[in-house]
Design a protein around this motif. Structure first.
Motif, PDB file in Angstrom:
ATOM      1  N   LEU A  49      13.795  11.062  -1.874  1.00  0.00           N
ATOM      2  CA  LEU A  49      13.007  10.967  -0.666  1.00  0.00           C
ATOM      3  C   LEU A  49      13.996  10.948   0.671  1.00  0.00           C
ATOM      4  CD1 LEU A  49      10.274   8.494  -1.811  1.00  0.00           C
ATOM      5  CD2 LEU A  49       9.876  10.744  -1.223  1.00  0.00           C
ATOM      6  N   PRO A  50      13.606  11.105   1.875  1.00  0.00           N
ATOM      7  CA  PRO A  50      14.461  10.879   2.864  1.00  0.00           C
ATOM      8  C   PRO A  50      14.663   9.348   3.254  1.00  0.00           C
ATOM      9  CG  PRO A  50      12.472  11.994   3.768  1.00  0.00           C
ATOM     10  CD  PRO A  50      12.358  11.814   2.129  1.00  0.00           C
ATOM     11  N   SER A  51      15.581   9.089   4.173  1.00  0.00           N
ATOM     12  CA  SER A  51      15.740   7.981   4.461  1.00  0.00           C
ATOM     13  C   SER A  51      14.558   7.154   4.992  1.00  0.00           C
ATOM     14  CB  SER A  51      17.072   7.833   5.518  1.00  0.00           C
ATOM     15  OG  SER A  51      18.237   8.165   5.062  1.00  0.00           O
ATOM     16  N   GLY A  52      14.212   6.043   4.723  1.00  0.00           N
ATOM     17  CA  GLY A  52      13.131   5.179   5.340  1.00  0.00           C
ATOM     18  C   GLY A  52      11.748   5.728   4.565  1.00  0.00           C
ATOM     19  N   ALA A  53      11.775   6.505   3.619  1.00  0.00           N
ATOM     20  CA  ALA A  53      10.514   6.964   3.232  1.00  0.00           C
ATOM     21  C   ALA A  53      10.025   6.097   2.004  1.00  0.00           C
ATOM     22  CB  ALA A  53      10.843   8.495   2.684  1.00  0.00           C
ATOM     23  N   GLY A  54      10.891   5.050   1.614  1.00  0.00           N
ATOM     24  CA  GLY A  54      10.165   4.003   0.680  1.00  0.00           C
ATOM     25  C   GLY A  54      10.613   4.238  -0.891  1.00  0.00           C
ATOM     26  N   LYS A  55      11.869   4.521  -0.816  1.00  0.00           N
ATOM     27  CA  LYS A  55      12.504   4.870  -2.275  1.00  0.00           C
ATOM     28  C   LYS A  55      12.517   3.458  -3.071  1.00  0.00           C
ATOM     29  CE  LYS A  55      16.198   6.528  -0.938  1.00  0.00           C
ATOM     30  NZ  LYS A  55      15.774   7.325   0.746  1.00  0.00           N
ATOM     31  N   SER A  56      12.745   2.463  -2.516  1.00  0.00           N
ATOM     32  CA  SER A  56      12.616   1.282  -3.192  1.00  0.00           C
ATOM     33  C   SER A  56      11.253   0.731  -3.591  1.00  0.00           C
ATOM     34  CB  SER A  56      13.010   0.195  -2.234  1.00  0.00           C
ATOM     35  OG  SER A  56      14.533   0.354  -1.855  1.00  0.00           O
ATOM     36  N   LEU A  57      10.231   1.107  -2.955  1.00  0.00           N
ATOM     37  CA  LEU A  57       8.719   1.071  -3.287  1.00  0.00           C
ATOM     38  C   LEU A  57       8.476   1.661  -4.176  1.00  0.00           C
ATOM     39  CD1 LEU A  57       5.945  -0.567  -2.737  1.00  0.00           C
ATOM     40  CD2 LEU A  57       5.618   1.042  -1.070  1.00  0.00           C
ATOM     41  N   VAL A  58       8.790   2.836  -4.548  1.00  0.00           N
ATOM     42  CA  VAL A  58       8.572   3.785  -5.430  1.00  0.00           C
ATOM     43  C   VAL A  58       9.184   3.334  -6.816  1.00  0.00           C
ATOM     44  CG1 VAL A  58       8.921   6.211  -6.283  1.00  0.00           C
ATOM     45  CG2 VAL A  58       8.231   5.861  -4.076  1.00  0.00           C
ATOM     46  N   GLY A  59      10.588   2.859  -6.790  1.00  0.00           N
ATOM     47  CA  GLY A  59      11.372   2.344  -7.852  1.00  0.00           C
ATOM     48  C   GLY A  59      10.640   1.172  -8.392  1.00  0.00           C
ATOM     49  N   GLN A  92       0.935  -1.197  -0.095  1.00  0.00           N
ATOM     50  CA  GLN A  92       0.150   0.081   0.069  1.00  0.00           C
ATOM     51  C   GLN A  92       0.876   1.344  -0.071  1.00  0.00           C
ATOM     52  OE1 GLN A  92      -3.376  -0.035  -0.261  1.00  0.00           O
ATOM     53  NE2 GLN A  92      -2.960  -2.309  -0.431  1.00  0.00           N
ATOM     54  N   PRO A  93       1.106   1.896  -1.129  1.00  0.00           N
ATOM     55  CA  PRO A  93       2.067   3.170  -1.228  1.00  0.00           C
ATOM     56  C   PRO A  93       1.521   4.074  -0.563  1.00  0.00           C
ATOM     57  CG  PRO A  93       1.754   1.982  -3.473  1.00  0.00           C
ATOM     58  CD  PRO A  93       0.981   1.185  -2.541  1.00  0.00           C
ATOM     59  N   ARG A  94       2.058   4.720   0.228  1.00  0.00           N
ATOM     60  CA  ARG A  94       1.588   5.909   0.614  1.00  0.00           C
ATOM     61  C   ARG A  94       1.455   7.107  -0.221  1.00  0.00           C
ATOM     62  NH1 ARG A  94       5.344   4.504   4.895  1.00  0.00           N
ATOM     63  NH2 ARG A  94       4.385   3.987   6.565  1.00  0.00           N
ATOM     64  N   PRO A  95       0.488   8.303  -0.065  1.00  0.00           N
ATOM     65  CA  PRO A  95       0.182   9.085  -1.116  1.00  0.00           C
ATOM     66  C   PRO A  95       1.554   9.871  -1.891  1.00  0.00           C
ATOM     67  CG  PRO A  95      -1.353   9.398   0.581  1.00  0.00           C
ATOM     68  CD  PRO A  95      -0.174   8.371   1.275  1.00  0.00           C
ATOM     69  N   TYR A  96       2.492   9.948  -1.103  1.00  0.00           N
ATOM     70  CA  TYR A  96       3.608  10.902  -1.554  1.00  0.00           C
ATOM     71  C   TYR A  96       4.539   9.734  -2.473  1.00  0.00           C
ATOM     72  CZ  TYR A  96       6.193   8.901   2.445  1.00  0.00           C
ATOM     73  OH  TYR A  96       6.823   7.927   3.289  1.00  0.00           O
TER      74      TYR A  96
END
Length: 67
Positions: free
Chosen positions: A49-59, A24-28
């Motif tokens: 994105l800052p550390s722990g913000a989910g860059k891998s999920l976005v990628g 479930q990706p967050r809105p950002y």
């Protein structure tokens, strides 16, 4: 050093990549791929994105939309 491939689908066309249904990706996190692919195509992008913000999920989200 030789240049890398320009079409990654040619490297491994059978690579099947999708988000799991429980992801479930967050809105950002949803906003980044929408902006990247908003004009119908994307050639490259940098996820900031800052550390722990989910860059891998976005990628992974972006990569799964490319196929």
């Amino acid at each position: 050093m030789p240049a890398g491939p320009t079409n990654f689908a040619e490297v491994n066309p059978d690579l099947d990549m999708e988000l799991k249904p429980q992801a479930q990706p967050r809105p950002y996190q949803e906003k980044s791929p929408r902006k990247m692919f908003g004009n119908g195509s994307a050639r490259s992008g940098i996820i900031v994105l800052p550390s722990g913000a989910g860059k891998s999920l976005v990628g992974v989200s972006a990569a799964s939309r490319i196929k």
